[in-house]
Design an enzyme around this catalytic site. Sequence first.
Site, PDB file in Angstrom:
ATOM      1  N   GLY A  10      33.465  33.102 -29.696  1.00 12.93           N
ATOM      2  CA  GLY A  10      33.121  33.153 -31.119  1.00 12.93           C
ATOM      3  C   GLY A  10      32.751  34.553 -31.568  1.00 12.93           C
ATOM      4  O   GLY A  10      32.646  35.487 -30.764  1.00 12.93           O
ATOM      5  N   VAL A  12      29.895  35.739 -32.648  1.00 17.80           N
ATOM      6  CA  VAL A  12      28.638  36.214 -32.060  1.00 17.80           C
ATOM      7  C   VAL A  12      28.800  36.417 -30.557  1.00 17.80           C
ATOM      8  O   VAL A  12      28.275  37.384 -29.987  1.00 17.80           O
ATOM      9  CB  VAL A  12      27.485  35.243 -32.369  1.00 17.80           C
ATOM     10  CG1 VAL A  12      26.195  35.687 -31.677  1.00 17.80           C
ATOM     11  CG2 VAL A  12      27.255  35.154 -33.874  1.00 17.80           C
ATOM     12  N   ARG A  37      38.914  24.782 -25.646  1.00 17.89           N
ATOM     13  CA  ARG A  37      39.863  25.652 -26.362  1.00 17.89           C
ATOM     14  C   ARG A  37      39.848  27.074 -25.820  1.00 17.89           C
ATOM     15  O   ARG A  37      40.872  27.742 -25.771  1.00 17.89           O
ATOM     16  CB  ARG A  37      39.551  25.692 -27.867  1.00 17.89           C
ATOM     17  CG  ARG A  37      39.816  24.401 -28.611  1.00 17.89           C
ATOM     18  CD  ARG A  37      39.772  24.615 -30.118  1.00 17.89           C
ATOM     19  NE  ARG A  37      38.568  25.328 -30.549  1.00 17.89           N
ATOM     20  CZ  ARG A  37      37.391  24.736 -30.771  1.00 17.89           C
ATOM     21  NH1 ARG A  37      37.267  23.434 -30.570  1.00 17.89           N
ATOM     22  NH2 ARG A  37      36.358  25.430 -31.183  1.00 17.89           N
ATOM     23  N   ARG A  98      14.710  25.948 -33.638  1.00 19.69           N
ATOM     24  CA  ARG A  98      13.913  26.979 -34.321  1.00 19.69           C
ATOM     25  C   ARG A  98      12.546  26.495 -34.787  1.00 19.69           C
ATOM     26  O   ARG A  98      11.569  27.234 -34.717  1.00 19.69           O
ATOM     27  CB  ARG A  98      14.701  27.533 -35.520  1.00 19.69           C
ATOM     28  CG  ARG A  98      15.847  28.447 -35.121  1.00 19.69           C
ATOM     29  CD  ARG A  98      16.645  28.878 -36.330  1.00 19.69           C
ATOM     30  NE  ARG A  98      17.805  29.669 -35.950  1.00 19.69           N
ATOM     31  CZ  ARG A  98      18.884  29.823 -36.703  1.00 19.69           C
ATOM     32  NH1 ARG A  98      18.958  29.225 -37.892  1.00 19.69           N
ATOM     33  NH2 ARG A  98      19.890  30.566 -36.286  1.00 19.69           N
ATOM     34  N   CYS A 128      19.979  34.539 -39.608  1.00 15.49           N
ATOM     35  CA  CYS A 128      20.288  35.958 -39.828  1.00 15.49           C
ATOM     36  C   CYS A 128      19.557  36.544 -41.040  1.00 15.49           C
ATOM     37  O   CYS A 128      19.011  37.660 -40.969  1.00 15.49           O
ATOM     38  CB  CYS A 128      21.789  36.149 -39.982  1.00 15.49           C
ATOM     39  SG  CYS A 128      22.562  35.080 -41.226  1.00 15.49           S
ATOM     40  N   GLN A 155      25.450  37.045 -49.001  1.00 19.14           N
ATOM     41  CA  GLN A 155      25.854  36.867 -47.614  1.00 19.14           C
ATOM     42  C   GLN A 155      27.363  36.959 -47.428  1.00 19.14           C
ATOM     43  O   GLN A 155      28.135  36.276 -48.102  1.00 19.14           O
ATOM     44  CB  GLN A 155      25.306  35.539 -47.081  1.00 19.14           C
ATOM     45  CG  GLN A 155      23.779  35.541 -47.069  1.00 19.14           C
ATOM     46  CD  GLN A 155      23.159  34.262 -46.551  1.00 19.14           C
ATOM     47  OE1 GLN A 155      22.203  33.752 -47.137  1.00 19.14           O
ATOM     48  NE2 GLN A 155      23.658  33.721 -45.454  1.00 19.14           N
ATOM     49  N   SER A 158      31.164  36.893 -42.787  1.00 19.75           N
ATOM     50  CA  SER A 158      30.834  36.897 -41.362  1.00 19.75           C
ATOM     51  C   SER A 158      29.803  35.842 -40.993  1.00 19.75           C
ATOM     52  O   SER A 158      29.769  35.380 -39.854  1.00 19.75           O
ATOM     53  CB  SER A 158      30.323  38.278 -40.940  1.00 19.75           C
ATOM     54  OG  SER A 158      29.186  38.642 -41.707  1.00 19.75           O
ATOM     55  N   GLY A 159      28.960  35.455 -41.953  1.00 23.45           N
ATOM     56  CA  GLY A 159      27.949  34.445 -41.687  1.00 23.45           C
ATOM     57  C   GLY A 159      28.523  33.095 -41.320  1.00 23.45           C
ATOM     58  O   GLY A 159      27.845  32.259 -40.732  1.00 23.45           O
ATOM     59  N   ARG A 233      26.973  33.192 -51.115  1.00 20.62           N
ATOM     60  CA  ARG A 233      28.079  33.762 -50.345  1.00 20.62           C
ATOM     61  C   ARG A 233      28.882  34.691 -51.257  1.00 20.62           C
ATOM     62  O   ARG A 233      29.270  34.312 -52.372  1.00 20.62           O
ATOM     63  CB  ARG A 233      28.990  32.656 -49.814  1.00 20.62           C
ATOM     64  CG  ARG A 233      30.072  33.145 -48.860  1.00 20.62           C
ATOM     65  CD  ARG A 233      29.515  33.476 -47.494  1.00 20.62           C
ATOM     66  NE  ARG A 233      29.049  32.296 -46.777  1.00 20.62           N
ATOM     67  CZ  ARG A 233      28.325  32.344 -45.663  1.00 20.62           C
ATOM     68  NH1 ARG A 233      27.974  33.508 -45.134  1.00 20.62           N
ATOM     69  NH2 ARG A 233      27.927  31.226 -45.075  1.00 20.62           N
ATOM     70  N   HIS A 240      25.155  41.364 -44.426  1.00 22.97           N
ATOM     71  CA  HIS A 240      24.479  40.662 -45.514  1.00 22.97           C
ATOM     72  C   HIS A 240      23.587  41.627 -46.282  1.00 22.97           C
ATOM     73  O   HIS A 240      23.106  42.632 -45.746  1.00 22.97           O
ATOM     74  CB  HIS A 240      23.597  39.532 -44.966  1.00 22.97           C
ATOM     75  CG  HIS A 240      24.351  38.382 -44.398  1.00 22.97           C
ATOM     76  ND1 HIS A 240      25.718  38.247 -44.465  1.00 22.97           N
ATOM     77  CD2 HIS A 240      23.899  37.257 -43.732  1.00 22.97           C
ATOM     78  CE1 HIS A 240      26.077  37.109 -43.879  1.00 22.97           C
ATOM     79  NE2 HIS A 240      24.994  36.503 -43.427  1.00 22.97           N
TER      80      HIS A 240
END
Length: 336
Positions: A10, A12, A37, A98, A128, A155, A158-159, A233, A240
């Site tokens: 991915g 990240v 995958r 979190r 983020c 944002q 990429s988020g 977005r 961002h």
Amino acid sequence: MKVAIVGASGAVGQEFLRVLEERNFPLDELVLFGSSRSAGTKYTFRGKEIEVKLLQHNDDFKGVDIAFTSAGAGTSKEFAADITKYGAVMIDNSSAFRMDSDVPLVVPECNAEDALNRPRNIIANPNCTTIMMVTALQPIEKLSHIKRIHVASYQAASGAGAAAMAELEQQYREIIENKPVTVNKFAYQLAYNVIPQIDVFQDNGYTKEEMKMFNETQKIMHSDVQCSAMCVRVPALRSHSEAIWIETEKPLTIEEVKNAITNGEGLQLMDDPANKVYPMPLFLAGKDDVYVGRIRKDLANENGITLWIVGDQIKKGAALNAVQIAEYLIKVGNVK
């Protein structure tokens, strides 16, 4: 030191590879994991090819010291027990843990010590937008307690991951070529548009992303600060931006705030409006720090300051923050 990356293919996960190499992270062995995958895909790290292994419920994490996970909340929840069973520290980039009371939520510039108390051997990487904001606000908090935050985020694609970035580029090509516009990753076309929704709406009218900023900020800063967010977005590709209004207990001068930012950890002051110098996402992709500008008094609040920040969402907003947590644990001798 044996390190694992879960979700290596991915956006990240790929950033983890770059950051670990850039920072010459002290590891002896790196193992990569992914879904069916991506299993079998090979990536180069420090001149050596590493093949992505299929993430399974087995003993593959035996001997792993630190595991960086970025494969979504569902995967993190499903495999947490397998990852931590033999003592690996799981630094998780998803939203899975979190707000769990027994999982520290850490931004090293703000609350590195929280990472030392981890009953489940899991440390959560914040959202983020929260990471960027608290990094910028922590030195101001030291000057005077921040009571309220109003923030509007801008944002980038990429988020929503690598596929979302590719879709934005594709949309611009399709518009120029007068072709039907592909819309898969967002609710609407993002090119030439802004979308005032990130994540799903909650019963109070705020989105899940906006509520993350409220809840996570309090947990990281150990504060009763009230944060009201509007997350949007925008058709930037990467990095961002946030417009932030804060109210402190006592009034602060602009000079005090600028000095605090200049001396703050992980921050760069970029604030010379007379010469049109201020942070912009186009120019700050790939940078480690959070950039701060447009610092001024809030005309609507005598104890208010307003500022503008920009940071790379994939880097400081995700991979770099997690790697900095690991670096801190190594520095204080708190791995295993």
